[in-house]
Write a protein that holds these residues in place. Structure first.
Motif, PDB file in Angstrom:
ATOM      1  N   ALA A   1       6.934 -10.293  30.308  1.00  0.00           N
ATOM      2  CA  ALA A   1       7.665 -11.258  29.478  1.00  0.00           C
ATOM      3  C   ALA A   1       9.069 -10.756  29.184  1.00  0.00           C
ATOM      4  O   ALA A   1      10.043 -11.519  29.238  1.00  0.00           O
ATOM      5  CB  ALA A   1       6.906 -11.515  28.181  1.00  0.00           C
ATOM      6  N   ARG A   2       9.187  -9.463  28.879  1.00  0.00           N
ATOM      7  CA  ARG A   2      10.521  -8.891  28.654  1.00  0.00           C
ATOM      8  C   ARG A   2      11.321  -8.857  29.950  1.00  0.00           C
ATOM      9  O   ARG A   2      12.533  -9.106  29.949  1.00  0.00           O
ATOM     10  CB  ARG A   2      10.380  -7.491  28.056  1.00  0.00           C
ATOM     11  CG  ARG A   2       9.878  -7.488  26.624  1.00  0.00           C
ATOM     12  CD  ARG A   2       9.908  -6.082  26.035  1.00  0.00           C
ATOM     13  NE  ARG A   2       8.874  -5.245  26.617  1.00  0.00           N
ATOM     14  CZ  ARG A   2       7.642  -5.131  26.111  1.00  0.00           C
ATOM     15  NH1 ARG A   2       7.301  -5.813  25.041  1.00  0.00           N
ATOM     16  NH2 ARG A   2       6.754  -4.346  26.677  1.00  0.00           N
TER      17      ARG A   2
ATOM     18  N   PRO B   1      17.087 -10.055  33.725  1.00  0.00           N
ATOM     19  CA  PRO B   1      18.237 -10.330  34.593  1.00  0.00           C
ATOM     20  C   PRO B   1      19.444 -10.909  33.849  1.00  0.00           C
ATOM     21  O   PRO B   1      20.574 -10.809  34.338  1.00  0.00           O
ATOM     22  CB  PRO B   1      17.674 -11.350  35.599  1.00  0.00           C
ATOM     23  CG  PRO B   1      16.217 -11.066  35.644  1.00  0.00           C
ATOM     24  CD  PRO B   1      15.857 -10.694  34.223  1.00  0.00           C
ATOM     25  N   TRP B   2      19.216 -11.507  32.681  1.00  0.00           N
ATOM     26  CA  TRP B   2      20.317 -12.093  31.920  1.00  0.00           C
ATOM     27  C   TRP B   2      21.051 -11.057  31.060  1.00  0.00           C
ATOM     28  O   TRP B   2      22.183 -11.304  30.627  1.00  0.00           O
ATOM     29  CB  TRP B   2      19.785 -13.202  31.005  1.00  0.00           C
ATOM     30  CG  TRP B   2      19.182 -14.344  31.748  1.00  0.00           C
ATOM     31  CD1 TRP B   2      17.868 -14.508  32.098  1.00  0.00           C
ATOM     32  CD2 TRP B   2      19.860 -15.497  32.259  1.00  0.00           C
ATOM     33  NE1 TRP B   2      17.680 -15.680  32.778  1.00  0.00           N
ATOM     34  CE2 TRP B   2      18.897 -16.314  32.889  1.00  0.00           C
ATOM     35  CE3 TRP B   2      21.191 -15.925  32.228  1.00  0.00           C
ATOM     36  CZ2 TRP B   2      19.210 -17.519  33.488  1.00  0.00           C
ATOM     37  CZ3 TRP B   2      21.506 -17.135  32.813  1.00  0.00           C
ATOM     38  CH2 TRP B   2      20.533 -17.915  33.452  1.00  0.00           C
ATOM     39  N   ASN B   3      20.399  -9.920  30.799  1.00  0.00           N
ATOM     40  CA  ASN B   3      20.976  -8.964  29.859  1.00  0.00           C
ATOM     41  C   ASN B   3      22.353  -8.446  30.269  1.00  0.00           C
ATOM     42  O   ASN B   3      23.252  -8.362  29.427  1.00  0.00           O
ATOM     43  CB  ASN B   3      20.010  -7.788  29.650  1.00  0.00           C
ATOM     44  CG  ASN B   3      18.776  -8.200  28.873  1.00  0.00           C
ATOM     45  OD1 ASN B   3      18.777  -9.183  28.146  1.00  0.00           O
ATOM     46  ND2 ASN B   3      17.697  -7.443  29.030  1.00  0.00           N
ATOM     47  N   PRO B   4      22.569  -8.078  31.548  1.00  0.00           N
ATOM     48  CA  PRO B   4      23.908  -7.596  31.907  1.00  0.00           C
ATOM     49  C   PRO B   4      25.006  -8.659  31.751  1.00  0.00           C
ATOM     50  O   PRO B   4      26.185  -8.323  31.690  1.00  0.00           O
ATOM     51  CB  PRO B   4      23.743  -7.194  33.388  1.00  0.00           C
ATOM     52  CG  PRO B   4      22.284  -6.943  33.559  1.00  0.00           C
ATOM     53  CD  PRO B   4      21.616  -7.941  32.672  1.00  0.00           C
TER      54      PRO B   4
ATOM     55  N   LEU C   1      27.215  -9.072  24.194  1.00  0.00           N
ATOM     56  CA  LEU C   1      26.928  -8.185  23.073  1.00  0.00           C
ATOM     57  C   LEU C   1      25.653  -7.373  23.247  1.00  0.00           C
ATOM     58  O   LEU C   1      25.218  -6.696  22.316  1.00  0.00           O
ATOM     59  CB  LEU C   1      26.841  -9.003  21.780  1.00  0.00           C
ATOM     60  CG  LEU C   1      28.115  -9.774  21.399  1.00  0.00           C
ATOM     61  CD1 LEU C   1      27.917 -10.509  20.077  1.00  0.00           C
ATOM     62  CD2 LEU C   1      29.313  -8.837  21.310  1.00  0.00           C
ATOM     63  N   SER C   2      25.048  -7.407  24.438  1.00  0.00           N
ATOM     64  CA  SER C   2      23.767  -6.714  24.621  1.00  0.00           C
ATOM     65  C   SER C   2      23.941  -5.257  25.053  1.00  0.00           C
ATOM     66  O   SER C   2      22.947  -4.528  25.130  1.00  0.00           O
ATOM     67  CB  SER C   2      22.910  -7.440  25.655  1.00  0.00           C
ATOM     68  OG  SER C   2      23.428  -7.260  26.966  1.00  0.00           O
TER      69      SER C   2
ATOM     70  N   GLY D   1      18.487  -3.179  30.828  1.00  0.00           N
ATOM     71  CA  GLY D   1      19.867  -3.555  31.151  1.00  0.00           C
ATOM     72  C   GLY D   1      20.608  -4.216  30.005  1.00  0.00           C
ATOM     73  O   GLY D   1      21.674  -4.806  30.194  1.00  0.00           O
ATOM     74  N   GLY D   2      20.097  -4.105  28.805  1.00  0.00           N
ATOM     75  CA  GLY D   2      20.733  -4.675  27.622  1.00  0.00           C
ATOM     76  C   GLY D   2      19.722  -4.792  26.506  1.00  0.00           C
ATOM     77  O   GLY D   2      18.516  -4.928  26.745  1.00  0.00           O
TER      78      GLY D   2
END
Length: 294
Positions: free
Chosen positions: A223-224, A229-232, A236-237, A255-256
């Protein structure tokens, strides 16, 4: 010898939400608990709503802490908002504890729809029971509770109603057909209600991404990873040295980092202030820039 103290002639300015009343669903823990602390720090009295007996102790402790730390009045009400009778129970408890002694009336200034359940899985795994369960709590619940609150909302547009949506319907996260559907429904309801309730309250939604809660930590790793893939791409992550060790570990691995609960509560608190009175029907970014408000 020190100079004598001169009494200040400046008036004591009350806190921005002094004496107002907020009902926050799902607020015994997690994001909801952070929201009630934020509002109480601004002087707001609080109704902590939660659904199960297992949260009795956490809710009682939270009430005591809010009263001690911020000098407000806080009560807890165990009630299932998907049941009309339980919504009436919340209103009756509010009347008992917060009816104005001079006017004999109850005014509910702030209503935060935070309570929700999560059901995830591929499209072919969905069954009717899961659909009925998640939509009754995540969608029908806010409808019923708002309906119960309408007679007690302000009549001068000073009321605030805020829906806790999610980034999932915005980006189409895999395996969230049911959950994303309910959150998309909340956003649509906010746009309708902001017109129907325009003389009573502003109505807005916020859409958090991943948030560092017990639910997030207990979720399966996949789930995490589905949001990783959106974290980079989320401004602000990026992990910083000031982040907690636990947050740094998660952020480095995915990655964030996710949000802290107080960061989400801060956006809610902002929308509850008088300065936000010209903002309604909007979906406000509360996800570090994964998705922008526009």
């Amino acid at each position: 010898m020190s100079a004598p103290q001169v009494p200040s002639s400046r008036p004591v300015v009350p806190r921005i939400l002094e004496g107002k009343l907020a009902i926050v669903t799902g607020s015994a823990r997690g994001i909801g608990a952070a929201i009630v602390r934020n509002l109480a720090s601004k002087g707001c009295n609080i109704v902590i709503n939660y659904a199960t007996k297992a949260s009795d102790e956490a809710a009682s402790k939270a009430c005591a802490e809010l009263e001690k730390d911020f000098g407000v009045k806080a009560i807890r009400v165990r009630a299932d908002v998907s049941q009309r009778a339980d919504c009436a129970k919340i209103i009756e408890a509010s009347k008992t504890h917060f009816t104005d002694s001079q006017t004999g009336k109850l005014q509910i200034d702030i209503l935060i729809h935070n309570a929700a359940v999560v059901v995830v899985g591929p499209l072919e795994s969905i069954d009717e029971g899961d659909f009925q369960h998640i939509y009754s709590i995540n969608v029908l619940g806010p409808m019923l509770l708002t309906t119960a609150c309408i007679p007690h909302l302000p009549t001068d547009r000073s009321g605030r109603i805020i829906m806790l949506s999610s980034i999932n319907p915005k980006i189409g996260t895999l395996n969230t057909s049911l959950y994303s559907g309910t959150k998309g429904a909340l956003e649509a309801m906010a746009r309708v209600w902001c017109r129907e309730l325009a003389e009573r309250a502003t109505v807005n939604s916020i859409n958090p991404g991943p948030v560092m809660t017990d639910m997030y930590l207990r979720a399966p790793e996949e789930a995490r990873q589905s949001l990783a893939p959106w974290n980079p791409l989320t401004p602000l992550s990026r992990v910083r040295s000031s982040d907690s060790p636990e947050m740094r570990e998660i952020g480095d691995r995915l990655g964030g980092r996710p949000a802290y609960v107080h960061e989400i509560a801060g956006v809610v608190g902002m929308l509850c202030t008088p300065e936000s009175g010209w903002c309604t029907g909007s979906l406000i970014s509360a996800n570090g820039g994964l998705s922008f408000s526009y």
